[in-house]
Design a protein around this motif. Structure first.
Motif, PDB file in Angstrom:
ATOM      1  N   TYR A   1      11.704  49.927  44.114  1.00 27.00           N
ATOM      2  CA  TYR A   1      12.513  50.701  45.033  1.00 27.00           C
ATOM      3  C   TYR A   1      11.860  51.847  45.686  1.00 27.00           C
ATOM      4  O   TYR A   1      12.390  52.512  46.463  1.00 27.00           O
ATOM      5  CB  TYR A   1      13.855  51.100  44.370  1.00 27.00           C
ATOM      6  CG  TYR A   1      13.779  52.182  43.280  1.00 27.00           C
ATOM      7  CD1 TYR A   1      13.375  53.272  43.296  1.00 27.00           C
ATOM      8  CD2 TYR A   1      13.552  51.725  41.797  1.00 27.00           C
ATOM      9  CE1 TYR A   1      13.341  54.449  42.210  1.00 27.00           C
ATOM     10  CE2 TYR A   1      13.641  52.398  40.754  1.00 27.00           C
ATOM     11  CZ  TYR A   1      13.192  53.606  40.913  1.00 27.00           C
ATOM     12  OH  TYR A   1      13.125  54.549  39.637  1.00 27.00           O
ATOM     13  N   ASN A   2      10.679  52.024  45.107  1.00 24.44           N
ATOM     14  CA  ASN A   2      10.013  53.224  45.750  1.00 24.44           C
ATOM     15  C   ASN A   2       8.530  52.824  46.347  1.00 24.44           C
ATOM     16  O   ASN A   2       7.457  53.199  45.698  1.00 24.44           O
ATOM     17  CB  ASN A   2       9.764  54.433  44.549  1.00 24.44           C
ATOM     18  CG  ASN A   2       9.093  55.490  45.155  1.00 24.44           C
ATOM     19  OD1 ASN A   2       9.239  55.833  46.099  1.00 24.44           O
ATOM     20  ND2 ASN A   2       8.675  56.489  44.015  1.00 24.44           N
TER      21      ASN A   2
ATOM     22  N   GLU B   1       8.023  53.762  49.017  1.00 23.97           N
ATOM     23  CA  GLU B   1       7.354  55.078  49.669  1.00 23.97           C
ATOM     24  C   GLU B   1       6.455  55.790  48.763  1.00 23.97           C
ATOM     25  O   GLU B   1       5.833  56.585  49.257  1.00 23.97           O
ATOM     26  CB  GLU B   1       8.821  55.788  50.040  1.00 23.97           C
ATOM     27  CG  GLU B   1       9.947  55.049  50.931  1.00 23.97           C
ATOM     28  CD  GLU B   1      10.695  54.322  50.173  1.00 23.97           C
ATOM     29  OE1 GLU B   1      10.469  54.145  48.799  1.00 23.97           O
ATOM     30  OE2 GLU B   1      11.998  54.146  50.575  1.00 23.97           O
TER      31      GLU B   1
ATOM     32  N   THR C   1      12.245  58.617  48.045  1.00 25.14           N
ATOM     33  CA  THR C   1      12.406  57.286  47.645  1.00 25.14           C
ATOM     34  C   THR C   1      13.260  56.463  48.409  1.00 25.14           C
ATOM     35  O   THR C   1      13.282  55.163  48.130  1.00 25.14           O
ATOM     36  CB  THR C   1      12.789  57.222  46.095  1.00 25.14           C
ATOM     37  OG1 THR C   1      14.253  57.755  45.860  1.00 25.14           O
ATOM     38  CG2 THR C   1      11.876  58.044  45.120  1.00 25.14           C
ATOM     39  N   MET C   2      14.150  56.961  49.184  1.00 31.50           N
ATOM     40  CA  MET C   2      15.052  56.399  50.059  1.00 31.50           C
ATOM     41  C   MET C   2      14.962  56.382  51.572  1.00 31.50           C
ATOM     42  O   MET C   2      15.551  55.903  52.457  1.00 31.50           O
ATOM     43  CB  MET C   2      16.537  56.875  49.855  1.00 31.50           C
ATOM     44  CG  MET C   2      17.268  56.585  48.707  1.00 31.50           C
ATOM     45  SD  MET C   2      18.442  57.309  48.258  1.00 31.50           S
ATOM     46  CE  MET C   2      17.986  58.567  46.955  1.00 31.50           C
TER      47      MET C   2
ATOM     48  N   ASP D   1      11.952  48.104  50.940  1.00 33.07           N
ATOM     49  CA  ASP D   1      11.095  48.054  50.185  1.00 33.07           C
ATOM     50  C   ASP D   1      10.594  46.557  49.775  1.00 33.07           C
ATOM     51  O   ASP D   1      10.360  45.798  50.686  1.00 33.07           O
ATOM     52  CB  ASP D   1      12.121  48.904  48.708  1.00 33.07           C
ATOM     53  CG  ASP D   1      12.156  50.154  48.976  1.00 33.07           C
ATOM     54  OD1 ASP D   1      11.152  50.930  49.048  1.00 33.07           O
ATOM     55  OD2 ASP D   1      13.188  50.698  48.994  1.00 33.07           O
TER      56      ASP D   1
ATOM     57  N   ASN E   1      16.026  49.955  48.647  1.00 31.19           N
ATOM     58  CA  ASN E   1      15.795  50.449  47.319  1.00 31.19           C
ATOM     59  C   ASN E   1      16.538  49.218  46.429  1.00 31.19           C
ATOM     60  O   ASN E   1      17.646  49.591  45.538  1.00 31.19           O
ATOM     61  CB  ASN E   1      16.746  51.723  46.903  1.00 31.19           C
ATOM     62  CG  ASN E   1      16.107  52.890  47.304  1.00 31.19           C
ATOM     63  OD1 ASN E   1      15.283  52.685  48.333  1.00 31.19           O
ATOM     64  ND2 ASN E   1      16.155  53.851  46.671  1.00 31.19           N
TER      65      ASN E   1
HETATM   66 CA    CA Z   1      12.917  53.097  48.739  1.00 24.76          CA
END
Ligand code: CA
Ligand code: K7E
Ligand code: CUA
Length: 647
Positions: free
Chosen positions: A273-274, A276, A284-285, A290, A343
Motif C-alpha cells: 500500500y505504500n 510511494e 502513502t495515499m 500501488d 492502497n
Molecule cells: Ca499507496
C-alpha cells in the motif's frame, strides 16, 4: 477515486445507504478530511453509538437449532484465531463459538506460567537479568502447515507485529515451541507458509514461511538516514519452517503487507500500500496505483546459492536485490510488481490455485491476478506485469480480505460498507473482457460492524468446503450488553452453502482477533498426556525428590500426584538461588496441577507427565505456602508444600 466511480457501484441493493456511506467515505478520502473518512464508525447511520440501545430487530435474527451444538456434542470445526494486541492465539469451536483455549505466545500468562518458567523463558528469550526480553506482542495472522495442498495438522505460525517475531505452535499440544526475531525489519505483518517446494517434486509440504514487513526503516537502523525517507527500505523474509532459521531476505521497493503463497510453490505474494515510500500518512495515499508484489522463489534461492547477496548491519542473513531497477528483465527478475489500485489490503489465493484476489481498500475493487500469467511474465512472454490482472470488479467500499468456497465464488469483507459481498471469479473475468451479461456480484449481507478479516471453512486449502464464512468485525456496539467504553468484537458466522448468505450466529470475542482459519476437526490430532522422557530435567522417581545444595545454588526436585506434592516442606537460606523442578506424575489427561509461591510471584501449571522449572533468588525469610492452583482433587486445597526461608 472520484464521485463518478461511486455511481458505477450499481450492484448495491440499498442505494440510499450506499449513497450516504459513499459520499462520506470518499469525499473525505480525496484530500481534506482524510482522518474523517477512514475512521470506522462515522457513517453507520442505523447504529446507536453506545449503550444498550434498542434490541436488535428480529428480521436479521435467523439463528436456528441447526447451527447450535447441543450439550455434550462436539463442534465440526476448529477456528484458530490471532488475538491481536493480547499477543496470544485462541481456539474456538465452530459453529458453536465456544472458546476452547488461549495459547500464550508473545504475552505473559499467569495460568500456564508463560514468561515465568525457565522453559517458556527459553522460548521467549531473556534479558541478561533473566526476565523475558519483551512482555508484549501483537498477533495478526495464523496459518497452519500444508501437505499436498491441505493442512497436515503439524504446526501453526503466527506473527508478532510489534517486535517482528515469528512463533511456531505445535498442533499436537497446542503450545508454542519456538519464537524467532527477524533481523532489520519493523512492522512484521503478513505471514504465510509455503505449500510445496518450487523445484523438488518430492517435497509436497511446507518447508518455508514467508514474512512481510510493513514499515520501512533506514538500513541498518542505527541512527543513520533518519530524515531521508528515500533511504528507508523494507525486506521480505523467508524462514525455514523446521529449523526456524532465517534463510534469506529480499530488499524491495515499497512495503509489504499481507502475504500469500501459491499452491505450486513457485510464487509468494505481498500486497503493497505504500509504493510511494511515504513517511507521512497522506504521502502513502498519493498514488492511484500501488502493487501486488510477486517473488520467484526458485530464482531467489538460485541467486542466494550463487552468492549474489549482501548483508545488512550485524545480520548474517543473505539479502538479494528485489528492487524494480534491478529486476527489469523478466527472464532474470526475482520480483514482479503488478500495479493494483489503491492502497490494497489483503491478498488471497483461490483454492484451485489459479487466482489471487487483491482488494483495493481505497478503491472499491478487487483485482484478480492470474497465477499462470505472472509465471508467463517471468518467462518473458507477457508484455507487462499489469497484463496479469484478468478482472477488477467493483464490489463495494473498503474491500479488505477475501475467502473462497468450493464453487468458484469469492467472499470479500467491505470495511466501510459493513458488508460481505459474494462474487463469482469467472464471471468477473468475463465482465472484464467485456461481457455485459456476466453476473459478478451474487449477494451481499450486512455485518455488525466494520469487518476486517473474513475467512471460509477450509478456504485456504484445496479442500475448501463452502460451508461457513466467519466475519471478524472490528466493532460490535449494539450487538452485546455494553461492558464499558471498550466493547467486545463480533465474530459473525454466515452459512454460505446456499445461493444466499445467511447470518446464523453472533459470537463475542475479546479484542482483537485479526485473522483466523477454520479447520475441519478430523485434521487435528492432539496428545492426551506428555511423556516423562521428553523433559531432560524430569524427576522420574518420587524417591529422587529433595533439596540439593551446591554453595548458594540450590535445586529442589519434587513431583505432584493428586492430592500431594512429594515434599511437605523444603528449607532454603536467604540469598540462595533456587531452581524448583516439578514433574507431574499423574497420568490421566487433564489432571493438571499448579504451583504458586506467594510473595515470590511464581505461578505455573504442570500437565500430566510434564516437567517445568523456575529459578529465582530467595530474598525474604519466612514461611511461604506453595499451593496447587489448578482444581485437581477433593483435597485440592490441602495440596500444599512449605517453603521455609531461614534468615
Ligand atoms: Ca499507496
Ligand atoms: Cu490481517 Cu487486521 Cu493485520 Cu486486515 S490485518 S483487517
Ligand atoms: Cu493439585 Cu489442585
Amino acid at each position: 477515486m472520484t464521485q463518478d466511480d461511486i455511481k458505477t457501484l450499481d450492484t448495491q441493493p440499498d442505494l440510499n445507504r450506499r449513497k450516504f456511506l459513499g459520499t462520506t467515505a470518499l469525499v473525505s478520502l480525496s484530500g481534506v478530511g482524510l482522518s474523517v473518512g477512514l475512521s470506522a464508525c462515522n457513517k453507520k447511520e442505523s447504529a446507536p453509538t453506545a449503550g444498550a440501545g434498542a434490541p436488535t430487530t428480529s428480521a436479521e435474527a435467523t439463528g436456528s437449532s441447526k447451527y447450535e451444538v447441543p450439550p455434550g456434542k462436539l463442534d465440526e470445526y476448529y477456528s484458530f484465531s490471532s488475538g491481536g494486541h493480547s499477543g496470544e492465539v485462541r481456539i474456538y469451536g465452530l459453529p458453536s463459538g465456544r472458546e476452547l483455549k488461549r495459547i500464550p505466545v508473545f504475552n505473559m500468562d499467569a495460568l500456564v506460567g508463560w514468561g515465568v518458567t525457565n522453559e517458556s523463558k527459553a522460548i521467549l528469550g531473556t534479558k541478561p537479568n533473566g526476565t523475558p526480553k519483551y512482555t508484549t506482542g501483537d498477533t495478526h495472522h495464523v496459518h497452519q502447515t500444508y501437505a499436498d495442498g491441505t493442512y497436515d495438522g503439524k504446526y501453526m505460525f503466527v506473527n508478532d507485529k510489534i517486535h517482528s517475531r515469528l512463533a511456531r505452535v505445535r498442533m499436537d499440544t497446542m503450545e508454542c515451541d519456538k519464537i524467532i526475531e527477524l533481523p532489520n525489519i519493523q512492522g512484521f505483518h503478513g505471514t504465510f507458509p509455503d505449500k510445496r517446494d518450487p523445484v523438488d517434486p518430492n517435497i509436497n509440504h511446507t518447508t518455508r514461511v514467508f514474512c512481510g514487513s510493513e514499515f520501512s526503516i533506514p538500513l541498518p537502523n542505527d541512527g543513520r538516514d533518519m530524515e531521508d525517507g528515500s533511504k528507508y527500505k523494507s525486506l521480505f523474509t523467508c524462514v525455514d519452517s523446521n529449523t526456524m532459521d532465517v534463510r534469506w531476505q529480499v530488499l524491495i521497493d515499497g512495503n509489504c503487507d499481507l502475504v500469500a503463497s501459491s499452491y505450486d510453490g513457485k510464487l509468494a505474494a505481498t500486497n503493497q500500500y505504500n509504493t510511494e515510500m511515504g513517511i507521512h500518512y497522506e504521502d502513502t495515499m498519493s498514488a492511484e496505483m500501488d502493487a501486488c508484489l510477486f517473488f520467484n522463489v526458485a530464482r531467489i534461492e538460485e541467486a542466494v546459492k550463487a552468492g549474489k547477496v549482501s548483508t545488512i548491519g550485524s545480520s548474517k542473513v543473505p539479502v538479494v536485490d528485489g528492487r524494480r531497477a534491478s529486476n527489469q528483465d523478466p527472464k532474470t527478475a526475482l520480483t514482479c510488481y503488478v500495479p493494483i489500485p489503491k492502497n490494497p489490503h489483503g491478498v488471497n489465493i483461490s483454492p484451485d490455485g489459479k487466482y489471487y484476489a487483491c482488494a483495493g481498500k481505497l478503491s472499491p475493487t478487487a483485482s484478480v491476478i492470474e497465477h499462470a500469467l505472472v509465471l508467463k511474465w517471468f518467462d518473458g512472454e507477457l508484455a507487462k506485469p499489469r497484463d496479469a490482472v484478468v478482472a477488477e470488479p467493483e464490489i463495494g467500499l473498503g474491500p479488505l480480505h477475501t475467502g473462497y468456497d468450493n464453487k468458484g465464488n469469492a467472499y470479500t469483507t467491505l470495511f466501510l460498507d459493513s458488508q460481505i459481498v459474494k462474487w463469482n471469479v469467472e464471471a468477473a473475468i468475463k465482465a472484464f473482457k467485456g461481457d455485459k451479461n456476466a453476473k459478478v456480484v451474487l449477494d451481499r449481507i450486512d455485518v455488525h460492524y466494520q469487518p476486517g478479516h473474513g475467512f471460509t471453512s477450509m478456504g485456504e486449502t484445496k479442500e475448501a468446503d463452502g460451508h461457513f464464512f466467519l466475519s471478524d468485525n472490528k466493532f460490535s456496539k449494539d450487538r452485546f450488553l455494553p461492558v464499558g467504553p471498550l466493547h467486545a468484537e463480533t465474530a459473525q458466522l454466515i452459512d454460505i452453502s446456499g445461493d444466499k448468505m445467511k447470518l446464523v450466529a453472533d459470537h463475542s470475542v475479546y479484542s482483537e482477533p485479526h485473522d483466523s482459519i477454520i479447520v475441519r476437526r478430523d485434521i487435528i490430532k492432539t496428545r492426551q498426556v506428555y511423556n516423562l522422557d521428553e523433559f531432560p530435567l524430569a524427576v522420574k522417581d518420587p524417591k529422587d525428590s529433595g533439596v540439593f545444595r551446591n554453595g548458594k545454588k540450590v535445586t529442589v526436585k519434587l513431583i505432584s500426584q493428586a492430592p500431594a506434592f512429594s515434599l511437605r516442606e523444603f528449607k532454603l537460606k536467604k540469598g540462595d538461588e533456587v531452581t524448583i523442578i516439578l514433574t507431574n506424575h499423574d497420568k490421566v489427561e487433564d489432571l493438571t496441577h499448579g504451583f504458586a509461591i506467594p510473595k515470590y510471584d511464581i505461578q505455573f501449571i504442570v500437565n500430566p507427565l510434564e516437567t517445568k522449572s523456575v529459578t529465582f533468588t530467595v530474598d525474604k525469610p519466612g514461611v511461604y505456602w506453595c499451593y496447587c492452583t489448578n482444581f485437581c482433587h477433593a483435597l485440592h486445597l490441602e495440596m500444599r508444600s512449605r517453603m521455609i526461608v531461614e534468615a
